[in-house]
Scaffold this motif. Sequence first.
Motif: not given
Length: 314
Positions: A77-78, A254-262, A275-279, A283-286
């Motif tokens: 996130s940083t 992984l949902g983000h990674c598959i959506f963006i990079y596949s 991307s906003a959800f990913f960054t 990390p906030f929900l973890n």
Amino acid sequence: MEEAVLPNQTSVSYFRLQGLSTNWKVQIAVFAMFLIFYILILVGNILIVITIIYDRRLHTPMYFFLSNLSFIDVCHSTVTIPKMLVDTWSEEKLISFDACVVQMFFLHLFACTEIFLLTVMAYDRYVAICNPLHYMTVMNWKVCMLLDAALWTGGTIHSVAFTSLTIKLPYCGPDEIDNFFCDVPQVINLACMDTRIIQILIVSNSGLISVVCFIVLVVSYTVILVSLRKRISAGRRKALSTCAAHLTVVTLFLGHCIFIYSRPSISLPGDKVVSAFFTAVTPFLNPIIYTLRNEDMKNALYKLTGRKEGKEEK
């Protein structure tokens, strides 16, 4: 000679980040929201790391990897949020070419390392639930350290490969990146050459890593769930709670990674939201997922926060 060649290869010295919105009121709202998220990310994940270090009962492979996850979330996130917060107050939202490359490097380093880490955590849960009698033999500290070194090495190799591909491309305009941070798919679209081969490499690398790891995780948890059917209710509830927390994190990340990079490097309306959800959001929900659904973590947190009170009572 090398310094004279580089400017000819890269005529664009700055990129312009479009950000999440051009509306001033929306930008202020986004700034406030992301600032709150970032503070909570730092506090929540650092608190998890401190709690795991402090409480000896949490000195197990599971919590060793969980502390790694919290550390990666803080770093991940940083890489993007502070720059985005600063850009909210800037009209141009410029980022130098070198800073853009550095941002891409660390973004992919932490993202790929987290994917590998989530896969290792699934294996750890598989051994703990399906082979509990041999758990500490299989997942001894030497194995944990080797796995930790392997996932960081894998993330570094992946990031170096991607960054190298991006640096070698010629950039002569346009210079606008349709996002609030630099990422490989958006940046290579600005190159002054045909990048279809590189896009195929991106899909076959990042996309393949994400999909394969997701399949491995699904298979692992399917085996775990089948194994849990034979357990007594108390043990089953605790194991299910741990697995549910892990599956939630895996699905979000992984949902983000598959959506963006596949898929090919084509900008879609939902890319910025994802991307906003990913960054920020993941990390906030973890910390919430791994503390609210984990009795050991909650007890350790109570013990940590109540330690001074206990001394005062004495």
